[in-house]
Design an enzyme around this catalytic site. Sequence first.
Site, PDB file in Angstrom:
ATOM      1  N   CYS A  40     -14.898  -3.071  10.101  1.00  0.00           N
ATOM      2  CA  CYS A  40     -15.543  -1.761  10.478  1.00  0.00           C
ATOM      3  C   CYS A  40     -15.938  -0.970   9.359  1.00  0.00           C
ATOM      4  O   CYS A  40     -15.336  -0.867   8.446  1.00  0.00           O
ATOM      5  CB  CYS A  40     -15.053  -1.046  11.554  1.00  0.00           C
ATOM      6  N   HIS A  97       2.280   1.808   8.082  1.00  0.00           N
ATOM      7  CA  HIS A  97       1.514   1.309   9.211  1.00  0.00           C
ATOM      8  C   HIS A  97       2.026   0.075   9.747  1.00  0.00           C
ATOM      9  O   HIS A  97       1.277  -0.648  10.295  1.00  0.00           O
ATOM     10  CB  HIS A  97      -0.088   1.216   8.784  1.00  0.00           C
ATOM     11  N   GLU A  98       3.386  -0.196   9.531  1.00  0.00           N
ATOM     12  CA  GLU A  98       4.023  -1.616  10.106  1.00  0.00           C
ATOM     13  C   GLU A  98       5.396  -0.959  10.899  1.00  0.00           C
ATOM     14  O   GLU A  98       6.227  -0.589  10.301  1.00  0.00           O
ATOM     15  CB  GLU A  98       4.317  -2.468   8.961  1.00  0.00           C
ATOM     16  N   CYS A 132     -14.567   1.493  14.646  1.00  0.00           N
ATOM     17  CA  CYS A 132     -15.576   2.420  15.510  1.00  0.00           C
ATOM     18  C   CYS A 132     -16.416   2.112  16.563  1.00  0.00           C
ATOM     19  O   CYS A 132     -16.651   2.922  17.457  1.00  0.00           O
ATOM     20  CB  CYS A 132     -16.670   3.120  14.241  1.00  0.00           C
ATOM     21  N   LEU A 164      -7.162 -12.980  -0.428  1.00  0.00           N
ATOM     22  CA  LEU A 164      -6.484 -11.635   0.128  1.00  0.00           C
ATOM     23  C   LEU A 164      -5.803 -10.652  -0.862  1.00  0.00           C
ATOM     24  O   LEU A 164      -5.895  -9.796  -0.545  1.00  0.00           O
ATOM     25  CB  LEU A 164      -5.572 -12.332   1.343  1.00  0.00           C
ATOM     26  N   THR A 191       0.760  -1.098   0.027  1.00  0.00           N
ATOM     27  CA  THR A 191       0.073  -0.059   0.037  1.00  0.00           C
ATOM     28  C   THR A 191       0.896   1.258   0.281  1.00  0.00           C
ATOM     29  O   THR A 191       0.562   2.235  -0.555  1.00  0.00           O
ATOM     30  CB  THR A 191      -0.919  -0.116   1.335  1.00  0.00           C
ATOM     31  N   CYS A 195     -19.320  -4.159  13.484  1.00  0.00           N
ATOM     32  CA  CYS A 195     -18.476  -3.926  14.890  1.00  0.00           C
ATOM     33  C   CYS A 195     -19.504  -4.642  15.943  1.00  0.00           C
ATOM     34  O   CYS A 195     -18.987  -5.455  16.606  1.00  0.00           O
ATOM     35  CB  CYS A 195     -18.203  -2.660  15.232  1.00  0.00           C
ATOM     36  N   CYS A 210     -20.879   0.415  14.436  1.00  0.00           N
ATOM     37  CA  CYS A 210     -21.467   0.131  13.418  1.00  0.00           C
ATOM     38  C   CYS A 210     -21.897  -1.380  13.423  1.00  0.00           C
ATOM     39  O   CYS A 210     -21.596  -2.035  14.323  1.00  0.00           O
ATOM     40  CB  CYS A 210     -20.538   0.251  12.017  1.00  0.00           C
ATOM     41  N   HIS A 246       1.915   2.459  -3.432  1.00  0.00           N
ATOM     42  CA  HIS A 246       0.809   3.211  -4.075  1.00  0.00           C
ATOM     43  C   HIS A 246       1.082   4.627  -3.511  1.00  0.00           C
ATOM     44  O   HIS A 246       0.923   5.710  -4.327  1.00  0.00           O
ATOM     45  CB  HIS A 246      -0.569   2.337  -3.795  1.00  0.00           C
TER      46      HIS A 246
END
Lengths: 317, 317, 317, 317
Positions: free
Chosen positions: B78, B34-35, B64, B233, B11, B70, B67, B14
């Site tokens: 979520c 994010h890792e 959240c 995945l 990601t 969740c 929802c 990108h």
Amino acid sequence: MRVRAASICGTDLHIYHWDRWSASRLHPPLTFGHEFCGVVETVGEGVTRFSPGERVTAEMHVACGHCRPCRAGQPHVCQNVRVLGIDEDGCFAEFVSVPQGNLWKLDPAIPDHYAAIMDPLGNAVHSVLAGPVAGFTVGVTGCGPIGLMSIAVAKACGCSTLFATEISPHRAKLAREMGADVVLNPKETDVVARVRAETEDSGVDVLLEMSGSPGGIRDGLRMLRPGGRASLLGIPSEPVTVDLLNDVIFKGATVQGIYGRRMFETWLQMSALLRDGRLNLEPLFKERLRLGEFAQAFQLLEQGAAGKVLLIPNGAE
Amino acid sequence: MRVRAASICGTDLHIYHWDRWSASRLHPPLTFGHEFCGVVETVGEGVTRFSPGERVTAEMHVACGHCRPCRAGQPHVCQNVRVLGIDEDGCFAEFVSVPQGNLWKLDPAIPDHYAAIMDPLGNAVHSVLAGPVAGFTVGVTGCGPIGLMSIAVAKACGCSTLFATEISPHRAKLAREMGADVVLNPKETDVVARVRAETEDSGVDVLLEMSGSPGGIRDGLRMLRPGGRASLLGIPSEPVTVDLLNDVIFKGATVQGIYGRRMFETWLQMSALLRDGRLNLEPLFKERLRLGEFAQAFQLLEQGAAGKVLLIPNGAE
Amino acid sequence: MRVRAASICGTDLHIYHWDRWSASRLHPPLTFGHEFCGVVETVGEGVTRFSPGERVTAEMHVACGHCRPCRAGQPHVCQNVRVLGIDEDGCFAEFVSVPQGNLWKLDPAIPDHYAAIMDPLGNAVHSVLAGPVAGFTVGVTGCGPIGLMSIAVAKACGCSTLFATEISPHRAKLAREMGADVVLNPKETDVVARVRAETEDSGVDVLLEMSGSPGGIRDGLRMLRPGGRASLLGIPSEPVTVDLLNDVIFKGATVQGIYGRRMFETWLQMSALLRDGRLNLEPLFKERLRLGEFAQAFQLLEQGAAGKVLLIPNGAE
Amino acid sequence: MRVRAASICGTDLHIYHWDRWSASRLHPPLTFGHEFCGVVETVGEGVTRFSPGERVTAEMHVACGHCRPCRAGQPHVCQNVRVLGIDEDGCFAEFVSVPQGNLWKLDPAIPDHYAAIMDPLGNAVHSVLAGPVAGFTVGVTGCGPIGLMSIAVAKACGCSTLFATEISPHRAKLAREMGADVVLNPKETDVVARVRAETEDSGVDVLLEMSGSPGGIRDGLRMLRPGGRASLLGIPSEPVTVDLLNDVIFKGATVQGIYGRRMFETWLQMSALLRDGRLNLEPLFKERLRLGEFAQAFQLLEQGAAGKVLLIPNGAE
């Protein structure tokens, strides 16, 4: 078995017209037809659990019992299945022969005309009960006979708001009669937007895809909520282009192919629902003709009105 | 948290190239990434379960909590998720801030470089353990980093013969190092025929689709046995044409979309596998650079070699 | 929340009499009571999802969110649970305070008196839907309030023949009103023999144990068919002697302990069943008294008549 | 089949001593014994899938195929099961006859002595894989042969820390050899306190109860975490007093009775584990005697040393 009533499946229409699939799969001469109700006429050697006079129907998929799916507890997807009425003689006749292990004894509370359609009803029950449904919202895309039955089954099993999509006004009317809460025409309404609007912008918990059409499949998957379950039973005539990323992967959806009926969990559940009077299937029954009037029967079905046509052989009243 | 090591995800490539998806989703200025693995530097008011000095990583999807998914126990899908490193500041920095509920305390037995990739490893663990795998044959289509990790995870969890498909010779070699029993090149071999031949003409019990390519998805579904489970995945870049009838419906297959990691079942299982030394992920680690050398890092990854590149901020050794 | 109606649970009777369990668990001064319906009066800092005037009820088990069961997706069995009305102030008052995450917004279609008993109704829904029930025979041992509610829920979700056992003629009558097909008095009938006789000598598919009595538990497990599911919710006052070999092990039975309600799957399902008018709980409601008449309310319940007594605080009409 | 090796089960000890259970169940003259490996000698009419010379073992529980559990997909708890070696002639002989549907073809990679104990190994595999185990902590109470095998199976399937309890020092040693991480003597250690201390005060995720003793069952359930799964296979000699409230109900535990092996999911999984060399069962094998030396064999087993004794008929090498 002496056949008391037989019913015509969509597959039988393909066979009747001898399309490409039929020509490649069937080896005539063959008696087709695989939905029926009858009475045991005589039993073969080694048959210990049935006697002449008993009222029965049958699971017409004969599983091999030893392929990997069979041994894994999934005989409904047996790799070597032989289907009576397709691979061997079926029920459009006065008599039909079925192996003991595939016969299903009928409770007296289940009338003949319901018994004659337990094969497709089993498809519907299999689809609905392939996951939790009580208290869950449900979408049904496509209201042919099995779609209509699945509406009745889902409502009988405690589902919450049920949204059905259907183009034909006649079938849409039937969908309401079977218990659908909201029936939408995808040619007139943005069904995905409408379903989301009525489900906290989330989508249905469960999708029962009964159309087999690319549009029905795509609408269905799009109206499914993240984490939802989609059970696909409708038969697409060719490969379908699916937005797997947004409609399946990012949603963490579970998509199940549904084929046949579970042997015999589905039969147990379906029998109980019928015996207990939980399912009103009367709106489905369209016509009752003699077996010799088959041409008229097939013609009726081709006119596209959902519903089941029963064929009654000579010798049965 | 003071970041000790961060790792680059697909990601992030990108985002680095600022493609259409990035431009529509991200709102700069924003720190992406994010890792990571880090150490608590300071805690906010109301934080009771973490103290400065503790070694941690984090689930960067912030659910959240209210929802429908969740509330249905599926916060990993979520509807209102905010992803740190995409929707809010992430970890390509000296410090990163994460809500307490998303932090994950690290067992001392888990080394920093493994901890830094628990986000993608969690994808792999989520995929493998989304159904039974022990004693089952497995197919892995596509041997990028997550595909490679899923090989190690499946073998650690008792899977039987594991077939991997991969075009790149380098990745194929890594697949073997991670434990694949048979690695096939779909450009050279009819992988479906080969897998069927080695599985009693049945196909694999479990498919882990990690390529996102139309060919990988189709081959994967075709090599799945009737009644099997497919976990998807890999991220297709556009809608995919699938033979739903033969590869899903008639097979009675279960196809699962896999997104993120289950919060926090996957984390519990993954932590145990790492702590117990069940996973050898060393072949995956390609390079360790300073955070300032990010351009070089992204370049390395673009050359297509599977593997993880670690970025080490100043202030971390 | 301003309380509009509260309801008395069996647990509250224990507290009222200050028995050994109460003396060891509760730390007075404390307002007890944990079943209620109310209206948001005022919201604390950080509350974003609720506004004054909204009608609500609440899950009164406050899970910690970080113990192993919580992280494994089972907050209903949180190891560090704090129960409002037991460990902290509850609802036998004009006002009650509840954390935002535990509040449940009420659909307008759900009347106040039903909303006030969603806590115990949730126990019933959790028990019934802890496994498949559509088309399955069900036994309910013990027809106190939760047993009675579970009868209504099971029938609404498509269960087949439902056998209830109960000694009290009054409760037996209520069981029939709630939908039980067969109600048996274990003092007068060999309930196990009777159930087997009506289930092909097999037993019920599903047992819902609601009595907590040794006799009810033993009868229940004995009337379960091989491969069946037993959900135990009734609270035994001491250890119970069970024929594990014949009633559980040789049967390959699945026995589930049921505690609380799943957060918040059960709430979603229960809300749908109530909103859709699937449950007629009117027979359960016995009396409606002012909060100040609590002594009379507790006295009524001690007389053993199943049913719910509502307490209406001053300020609520 | 010509028997190449037979193995003695605990049940056979009961029969050998002709205890009350044996006297009531068995009808001599009868050949007992139900664990074996052999070679097809000759096939009956209608046998199409096996030929003389093939190496096989067998599932010795012959299910009826038509009772409710059988039709519900649970033939392992068939109500009308006939067990070869108990209800009909078994394998302590030169030859044994088994219906085709119960025979299991052996992969060449599985040696005879392992093949001869696939019946009890199947019990272990059934227990371990009756729920998720990868990355989960496991407790095994009781280290008889099946307990020991279940240790090896759980570790092969990726379980995390495995705690075993056993009084006998010899069996405790074997438990360590089979892969147990911690082996505790309940006479010397407070096993529940110890397990909790090592599991964040929570308890094990999965309990495999293999002792059948009241103490083992109680310790086991007490060491289970809230929300955990307990699989009970050990055979208690009489009803057991269980603290259902604290150990099952309040915990929301799932307790499964385990009987036999799933037909034939367990066989598929077990065969794969054996074929892949995932299980080292060598420590279990104690002695290999001629069939005529049966008295010595039974004597050995009565001395209480866990382990399997093989009996080799004349005519087999």
